[in-house]
Design a protein around this motif. Structure first.
Motif, PDB file in Angstrom:
ATOM      1  N   GLU A  86      -3.249   2.674 -11.573  1.00 21.94           N
ATOM      2  CA  GLU A  86      -4.296   2.233 -11.024  1.00 21.94           C
ATOM      3  C   GLU A  86      -5.410   2.754 -10.710  1.00 21.94           C
ATOM      4  OE1 GLU A  86      -2.415  -0.310  -7.787  1.00 21.94           O
ATOM      5  OE2 GLU A  86      -0.182  -1.119  -9.343  1.00 21.94           O
ATOM      6  N   HIS A  87      -5.387   3.248 -10.071  1.00 21.04           N
ATOM      7  CA  HIS A  87      -7.161   4.226  -9.452  1.00 21.04           C
ATOM      8  C   HIS A  87      -7.448   4.060 -10.885  1.00 21.04           C
ATOM      9  CE1 HIS A  87     -10.356   6.362  -8.283  1.00 21.04           C
ATOM     10  NE2 HIS A  87     -10.215   7.622  -8.812  1.00 21.04           N
ATOM     11  N   ILE A  88      -6.913   4.977 -11.798  1.00 21.20           N
ATOM     12  CA  ILE A  88      -7.518   5.092 -13.440  1.00 21.20           C
ATOM     13  C   ILE A  88      -8.008   4.330 -14.181  1.00 21.20           C
ATOM     14  CG2 ILE A  88      -7.449   6.873 -15.449  1.00 21.20           C
ATOM     15  CD1 ILE A  88      -5.189   8.226 -13.816  1.00 21.20           C
ATOM     16  N   ASN A  89      -7.582   2.818 -13.909  1.00 25.94           N
ATOM     17  CA  ASN A  89      -7.458   2.161 -14.398  1.00 25.94           C
ATOM     18  C   ASN A  89      -8.946   1.134 -14.280  1.00 25.94           C
ATOM     19  OD1 ASN A  89      -5.165   2.578 -16.572  1.00 25.94           O
ATOM     20  ND2 ASN A  89      -3.759   1.249 -15.880  1.00 25.94           N
ATOM     21  N   HIS A  90      -8.693   1.406 -12.816  1.00 28.20           N
ATOM     22  CA  HIS A  90      -9.526   0.612 -12.578  1.00 28.20           C
ATOM     23  C   HIS A  90     -10.712   1.290 -12.325  1.00 28.20           C
ATOM     24  CE1 HIS A  90     -12.040  -1.325  -9.215  1.00 28.20           C
ATOM     25  NE2 HIS A  90     -13.096  -0.818  -9.226  1.00 28.20           N
ATOM     26  N   TYR A  91     -11.300   2.657 -12.400  1.00 29.09           N
ATOM     27  CA  TYR A  91     -12.509   3.543 -12.816  1.00 29.09           C
ATOM     28  C   TYR A  91     -12.424   3.051 -14.882  1.00 29.09           C
ATOM     29  CZ  TYR A  91     -15.420   7.356 -13.978  1.00 29.09           C
ATOM     30  OH  TYR A  91     -16.315   8.026 -12.889  1.00 29.09           O
ATOM     31  N   LEU A  92     -11.440   3.042 -15.116  1.00 31.80           N
ATOM     32  CA  LEU A  92     -12.143   3.115 -16.211  1.00 31.80           C
ATOM     33  C   LEU A  92     -12.296   1.166 -17.319  1.00 31.80           C
ATOM     34  CD1 LEU A  92      -8.789   4.718 -18.442  1.00 31.80           C
ATOM     35  CD2 LEU A  92     -10.441   5.291 -18.579  1.00 31.80           C
ATOM     36  N   ALA A  93     -12.384   0.969 -16.297  1.00 28.87           N
ATOM     37  CA  ALA A  93     -12.930  -1.379 -16.386  1.00 28.87           C
ATOM     38  C   ALA A  93     -14.128  -0.997 -16.282  1.00 28.87           C
ATOM     39  CB  ALA A  93     -12.092  -2.038 -15.967  1.00 28.87           C
ATOM     40  N   THR A  94     -14.226   0.076 -14.782  1.00 27.34           N
ATOM     41  CA  THR A  94     -15.821   0.253 -14.482  1.00 27.34           C
ATOM     42  C   THR A  94     -16.655   0.558 -15.674  1.00 27.34           C
ATOM     43  OG1 THR A  94     -15.343   2.173 -13.393  1.00 27.34           O
ATOM     44  CG2 THR A  94     -15.227   0.235 -12.178  1.00 27.34           C
ATOM     45  N   GLN A  95     -16.000   1.866 -16.260  1.00 28.52           N
ATOM     46  CA  GLN A  95     -16.861   2.557 -17.721  1.00 28.52           C
ATOM     47  C   GLN A  95     -17.069   1.647 -18.510  1.00 28.52           C
ATOM     48  OE1 GLN A  95     -18.702   4.895 -16.486  1.00 28.52           O
ATOM     49  NE2 GLN A  95     -17.872   4.805 -14.561  1.00 28.52           N
ATOM     50  N   ASN A  96     -16.110   0.335 -18.605  1.00 30.77           N
ATOM     51  CA  ASN A  96     -15.975  -0.621 -19.438  1.00 30.77           C
ATOM     52  C   ASN A  96     -15.377  -0.366 -20.890  1.00 30.77           C
ATOM     53  OD1 ASN A  96     -17.853  -2.192 -19.148  1.00 30.77           O
ATOM     54  ND2 ASN A  96     -19.871  -1.593 -18.896  1.00 30.77           N
ATOM     55  N   ARG A  97     -14.058   0.395 -20.535  1.00 27.85           N
ATOM     56  CA  ARG A  97     -13.535   0.868 -21.667  1.00 27.85           C
ATOM     57  C   ARG A  97     -11.665   0.437 -21.778  1.00 27.85           C
ATOM     58  NH1 ARG A  97     -14.294   6.091 -24.283  1.00 27.85           N
ATOM     59  NH2 ARG A  97     -12.004   6.177 -24.677  1.00 27.85           N
ATOM     60  N   PRO A  98     -11.946  -0.117 -23.085  1.00 29.13           N
ATOM     61  CA  PRO A  98     -10.392  -0.981 -23.155  1.00 29.13           C
ATOM     62  C   PRO A  98      -9.365  -0.720 -22.440  1.00 29.13           C
ATOM     63  CG  PRO A  98     -11.560   0.186 -25.372  1.00 29.13           C
ATOM     64  CD  PRO A  98     -12.043   0.004 -24.286  1.00 29.13           C
ATOM     65  N   GLU A  99      -9.039   1.120 -22.582  1.00 28.30           N
ATOM     66  CA  GLU A  99      -8.044   0.867 -22.519  1.00 28.30           C
ATOM     67  C   GLU A  99      -7.057   1.022 -21.000  1.00 28.30           C
ATOM     68  OE1 GLU A  99      -9.560   4.083 -25.428  1.00 28.30           O
ATOM     69  OE2 GLU A  99     -10.027   3.077 -23.819  1.00 28.30           O
ATOM     70  N   ARG A 100      -5.886   0.503 -20.475  1.00 25.06           N
ATOM     71  CA  ARG A 100      -5.686   1.074 -19.935  1.00 25.06           C
ATOM     72  C   ARG A 100      -3.849   1.317 -20.013  1.00 25.06           C
ATOM     73  NH1 ARG A 100      -9.266  -1.070 -19.272  1.00 25.06           N
ATOM     74  NH2 ARG A 100     -10.662  -2.369 -17.911  1.00 25.06           N
ATOM     75  N   LEU A 101      -4.111   2.744 -18.918  1.00 21.05           N
ATOM     76  CA  LEU A 101      -2.717   3.760 -18.414  1.00 21.05           C
ATOM     77  C   LEU A 101      -1.584   2.998 -19.009  1.00 21.05           C
ATOM     78  CD1 LEU A 101      -4.363   7.167 -17.566  1.00 21.05           C
ATOM     79  CD2 LEU A 101      -4.144   6.015 -19.630  1.00 21.05           C
ATOM     80  N   ARG A 102      -0.171   3.357 -19.215  1.00 18.34           N
ATOM     81  CA  ARG A 102       0.778   2.672 -18.654  1.00 18.34           C
ATOM     82  C   ARG A 102       1.476   4.317 -17.693  1.00 18.34           C
ATOM     83  NH1 ARG A 102       5.592   1.300 -22.650  1.00 18.34           N
ATOM     84  NH2 ARG A 102       4.303   2.675 -23.584  1.00 18.34           N
ATOM     85  N   LEU A 103       2.187   4.227 -16.483  1.00 20.66           N
ATOM     86  CA  LEU A 103       3.275   5.153 -16.304  1.00 20.66           C
ATOM     87  C   LEU A 103       4.600   4.985 -16.634  1.00 20.66           C
ATOM     88  CD1 LEU A 103       3.514   7.241 -13.813  1.00 20.66           C
ATOM     89  CD2 LEU A 103       4.047   5.343 -12.386  1.00 20.66           C
ATOM     90  N   LYS A 104       5.179   6.254 -17.262  1.00 21.61           N
ATOM     91  CA  LYS A 104       6.587   6.444 -17.391  1.00 21.61           C
ATOM     92  C   LYS A 104       7.298   7.313 -17.098  1.00 21.61           C
ATOM     93  CE  LYS A 104       9.692   5.682 -21.623  1.00 21.61           C
ATOM     94  NZ  LYS A 104       9.284   5.799 -23.517  1.00 21.61           N
ATOM     95  N   VAL A 105       7.853   6.875 -15.493  1.00 20.55           N
ATOM     96  CA  VAL A 105       8.421   8.107 -15.188  1.00 20.55           C
ATOM     97  C   VAL A 105       9.872   8.662 -16.416  1.00 20.55           C
ATOM     98  CG1 VAL A 105       9.728   8.808 -12.738  1.00 20.55           C
ATOM     99  CG2 VAL A 105       7.444   7.116 -12.503  1.00 20.55           C
ATOM    100  N   LEU A 106      10.043  10.062 -15.772  1.00 12.72           N
ATOM    101  CA  LEU A 106      11.140  10.351 -16.203  1.00 12.72           C
ATOM    102  C   LEU A 106      11.854  11.491 -15.726  1.00 12.72           C
ATOM    103  CD1 LEU A 106       9.276  10.030 -19.884  1.00 12.72           C
ATOM    104  CD2 LEU A 106      10.917   8.667 -19.527  1.00 12.72           C
ATOM    105  N   PHE A 107      13.243  11.855 -16.322  1.00 14.33           N
ATOM    106  CA  PHE A 107      13.707  13.188 -15.874  1.00 14.33           C
ATOM    107  C   PHE A 107      13.261  14.022 -16.890  1.00 14.33           C
ATOM    108  CE2 PHE A 107      16.709  10.083 -13.686  1.00 14.33           C
ATOM    109  CZ  PHE A 107      16.208  10.403 -12.201  1.00 14.33           C
TER     110      PHE A 107
END
Length: 942
Positions: A59-80
């Motif tokens: 969420e911190h990275i996505n917030h920073y990307l939003a402040t830089q006017n980037r459309p991408e939003r990272l999605r977390l996927k936890v895997l073994f």
């Protein structure tokens, strides 16, 4: 007879055709939606716990990307572990956050690129590395070195644990040792410690931080264990037995969006220790990516990386049609061949049984021989073939180099692509033709790699195009075909260095002055405080605020103000020592960090004030500032108010230091600006007092305020036979000032030479007057000599001139020296003492036994007397060791034919002990305090 083999062959061909058909019709995996880049995170606990820990980071990275006017939003996927590997194989991940060992495997297979390295806290200190620990029980005297571990049973969590097994295995492997007996306890690492303490194992492998945590939680005491192969000294805050390797990397896949990678890196670097992601994730922050090449090399050498073998299904899928046609033709040919064999079968049956038997026996013997040869060569061929296959197909450039001549023996395709030469051209070259360093330097580094003194290097390598690139080289000796080669793995890091430097400058430096910013200063201050907790030194923090800077900005504009700030930054930097830090906090405020000051707080404060005064004077010099190209230069003068606070890393926090130094700066402004103010009020008073004493001492010498006192020295019958001349200062306002205060000040300021000359002149005047007195003429007068006085080139001549000028009997003048006076230049001091001894001057060794006493010195020095220090006399009769020490000094002096004087005799009991030990001369308050000269004369005359 051949019908059944033919039937089996046809069934085999039909199976191959079916596999080819199935593989040829297989469909590829669907692609992932690129609008939502996926971050794969390795789970060590449950999926839910891992998502709760790392979701704030995403969420911190996505917030920073939003402040830089980037459309991408990272999605977390936890895997073994296995799921994460399959996700990478299926190309469903864009970014990966995993442990260093797993990262090395994925990078080896898929070409991952690290963006940042995790910084956890170790003992309250942020670190970007971790290592392994090797330990055993404290009472296990059979294990002390890595070699001893070959015969021991080793406890570890599991064989794939990087920090808990592989690092330690690599340390032993490098020194030629191997592990022969293991006990795998499973997680957590506490199980390993318990297994060792319970005698289930002889030694244990764990990662760094486990021992400290168990001690902190009360489950372990340091006295129960001992470390094997401890790495010391080291700035790392936790004990470790192996090299340190970087922590978890946040990495991007090979075809990721580089502009998005850069923004994600900046988002990670901007995480502060008190932010939600750091608190939830239990870490301090992120740092530019560490060097993971040593991990990859370690795993290659230990044969832990999976081979890049091509799967049979891949071959069939890619060449399905060709295989189908080829197999069909082969089937037809074999069918024809079978027909021919059937027709000739009868001829073979008629072959004699003896020939068949002979052939069978020959084949049997041949097979046995081949099996024996195969068994003997298999172990060598398998390793060499596997290594050669890895070398040829590896994605990283690799070279085989002759360590003695530097010739390139072999290169892989990746190396040819990097340098722009063919493999054959590289094989005909010498490494000197690529490495732009001098031949001597390259040869020196090659030998260090050959001897394994060092295996990681950064070199400038020239490509065929003439371009010079910075590369990191991991080079280790390897045995192949009976020869030693240097196996070198090469990575081009030119772009990474530029990116890291750019990111470093953005994150840690002020863009106007290029000085470190607040964040970098705080980081260095934090490291300095941690360092000082283990070393007895002081540091200092300066707050420098320019006086009336706002007036210049308002009257001439910010351009002129910026010029002034740049020039002030240069002048402050010019006053600094190596290892100190100058930073700009913003506006007209600069902060300076001084390190490695004196361990004595008074001397440390003096050092800091001297440097601050140098800065203040540099800032006060005039400035020429240009408003524009055509306008005349503006001459401007400014001043600065400087606040100082001292620290030694014991109790201070960063917030306290900032507050105290800021307060001291405002005290300097309140004092009228252009001032220097030390925060500690008591220390400030002490410095002011010492400064006033130094000024008053100069006046005292000019105004003859100093007086000479004599303290009697008596024999066993308490008859006065000598005296020690002692300097006293009756200050007209402050009363008597102790020599312990003004004598050290005189030595520091250089006044000690004038004081010593004055004492010698007064002593010689008295001896001249006593020479013809019937009682005073037998009194021997002792005068103390300083180290600076003895080092004067004309010291012997000055004493001789005084003897002649005052007409003094030299036998009545005794010079007292401490043991430390002559150690700085022993030969010169002994020569001067011997020259004065020839004139008749006597020498006494003062405070004997408290310094660097040596029988060899006593043999060389022309002494006539030893003085027992009062610290030994004080506890006579109460301290057994002091009794032994005094008796030893007296016996030593008598054996060297030296007279003995006991200082500080204050009680009859002390006198009785000294008399019993056969001491000859006594001095102390029991007989008399130091008294003025006229009072001393009356004591002698009666």
């Amino acid at each position: 007879m051949l019908i059944r083999p033919l039937h089996i062959f046809m069934c085999f061909m039909l199976s191959i055709y079916s596999l080819v058909a199935v593989s040829a019709t297989a469909t590829p995996m669907p692609s992932v939606d690129s609008s939502a880049p996926t971050v794969g995170v390795l789970a060590f606990r449950s999926i839910e716990q891992t998502e709760q820990r790392w979701q704030p980071l995403i969420e911190h990275i996505n917030h920073y990307l939003a402040t830089q006017n980037r459309p991408e939003r990272l999605r977390l996927k936890v895997l073994f572990y296995g799921d994460l590997n399959r996700a990478m194989e299926n190309n469903t991940l864009d970014y990966v956050f995993t442990n260093p060992q797993h990262f090395a495997i994925l990078r080896y297979q898929s070409g991952l690129s690290p963006l940042a390295t995790l910084m956890p806290l170790a003992e309250g200190v942020p670190v970007a590395d971790f290592g392994g620990v090797i330990f055993t029980r404290a009472d296990n005297h059979a294990i002390n070195t890595l070699k001893d571990l070959e015969k021991a049973r080793i406890a570890a969590t599991f064989h794939q644990s990087f920090g808990g097994y592989l690092m330690q295995q690599w340390e032993m492997f490098k020194q030629g040792y191997q592990i022969n007996d293991t006990l795998f306890t499973g997680m957590p690492h506490d199980n390993v410690v318990k297994a060792v303490l319970n005698h289930q194992a002889d030694a244990g492998f764990i990662r760094t931080g486990i021992l400290e945590a168990m001690v902190r939680e009360g489950h372990l005491q340091w006295a129960q264990i001992k470390l094997i192969n401890p790495i010391t000294p080291t700035p790392f805050p936790q004990v470790h037995s192996t090299e340190l390797y970087p922590e978890w990397p946040f990495a991007a896949v090979i075809n990721s969006d580089k502009s998005l990678d850069r923004l994600i890196s900046l988002a990670l670097f901007n995480i502060s220790a008190d932010s939600a992601p750091a608190q939830q994730g239990q870490f301090y922050g992120f740092t530019p990516p560490g060097n993971y090449a040593p991990i990859e090399a370690l795993m290659i050498r230990l044969n832990l990386l999976p081979d890049k073998d091509i799967d049979w299904r891949d071959v069939i899928q890619r060449y399905a049609f060709v295989l189908f046609v080829s197999l069909t033709l082969i089937g037809l040919l074999l069918s024809a061949l079978v027909s021919i064999l059937i027709r000739n079968n009868q001829k073979l049956i008629r072959t004699s049984s003896e020939r068949d038997t002979a052939i069978n026996e020959l084949q049997t013997l041949n097979q046995q021989l081949e099996q024996r040869v195969a068994r003997r060569t298999q172990s060598l061929l398998e390793n060499e073939q596997r290594f050669q296959q890895m070398f040829d197909h590896h994605g990283s450039p690799m070279l085989f180099i002759d360590p003695d001549s530097g010739e390139i023996i072999n290169a892989n395709e990746a190396a040819a692509d990097l340098y722009g030469y063919t493999i054959e051209q590289l094989q005909a070259m010498n490494i000197h033709q690529i490495n732009t360093l001098s031949k001597e330097k390259i040869e020196q580094e090659r030998q260090r790699a050959k001897q394994e003194a060092r295996n990681y290097f950064i070199f400038p390598h020239q490509l065929r195009s003439g371009e010079v690139r910075q590369v990191e080289v991991h080079s280790s000796p390897i045995q192949m075909r009976g020869r030693t080669f240097l196996f070198s793995i090469i990575h081009d890091i030119s772009d990474r260095i530029k990116s890291e430097q750019k990111i470093q400058n953005l994150a840690f430096y002020d863009p106007l002055t290029q000085l470190p910013n607040r964040r970098l200063l705080i980081d260095r201050l934090m490291n300095n405080l941690a360092h000082m907790r283990r070393h007895p030194f002081h540091g200092a923090l300066f707050f420098i605020d320019l006086d009336h800077f706002k007036i210049l900005n308002d009257s001439h504009g910010h351009q002129i103000g910026d010029q002034l700030l740049i020039e002030v930054a240069k002048r402050i930097s010019g006053c600094m020592r190596a290892g100190d830090t100058v930073s700009r906090f913003g506006g007209d405020e600069f902060v300076v960090l001084l390190t490695d000051l004196d361990e004595d707080p008074i001397h440390a404060a003096q050092e800091a004030r001297i440097i601050a005064e140098k800065m203040r004077q540099a800032i006060n010099q005039p400035y020429l500032l240009l408003n524009s190209e055509n306008a005349p230069a503006i001459e401007h003068r400014t001043s600065a108010s400087i606040g100082i606070s001292l620290f030694n890393g014991q109790d201070e926090t960063i917030d306290d230091l900032m507050k105290w130094t800021d307060l001291a700066m405002y005290q300097a402004k309140n004092a009228g600006r252009n001032e220097i103010c030390l925060f500690d009020p008591e220390m400030q008073k002490t410095l002011d007092y010492r400064a006033s004493i130094e000024v008053d001492l100069r006046k005292a010498m000019e105004q003859n305020q100093l007086e000479l006192y004599f303290q009697p020295q008596v024999d066993i019958n308490q008859r006065i036979i000598g005296a020690e001349a002692l300097l006293r200062w009756p200050h007209p306002e402050k009363g008597f000032i102790s020599p312990a205060v003004f004598i050290p000040l005189a030595e520091e300021s250089g006044l000690i030479l004038d004081l010593s000359d004055w004492v010698l002149d007064r002593a010689c005047e008295e001896l001249a007057q006593w020479r013809y007195h019937p009682k005073l003429c037998t009194i021997q007068l002792a005068v103390n000599i300083s180290a600076k006085q003895l080092r004067e080139p004309d010291f012997v001549e000055s004493i001789a001139q005084r003897l002649k000028a005052y007409d003094v009997n030299p036998l009545m003048l005794k010079l007292e020296l401490t043991e430390g006076v002559f150690l700085a230049n022993k030969e010169d001091s002994i020569a001067k003492m011997k020259a004065l001894r020839l004139l008749g001057i006597q020498f006494s060794m003062d405070d004997f036994g408290t310094g660097y006493s040596s029988l060899s010195y006593l043999k060389q020095l022309p002494l006539s007397q030893l003085k027992i220090d009062q610290s030994f006399v004080r506890d006579l009769g109460e301290d057994y060791m002091d009794n032994v020490m005094v008796q030893t000094i007296i016996t030593l002096g008598r054996n060297f034919n030296l007279s003995i004087v006991a200082e500080g005799v204050e009680t009859p009991e002390q006198l009785a002990f000294l008399t019993r030990f056969k001491c000859e001369i006594f001095q102390g308050y029991l007989f008399s305090k130091p008294v003025p000269i006229h009072a001393f004369k009356q004591k002698v005359i009666g």
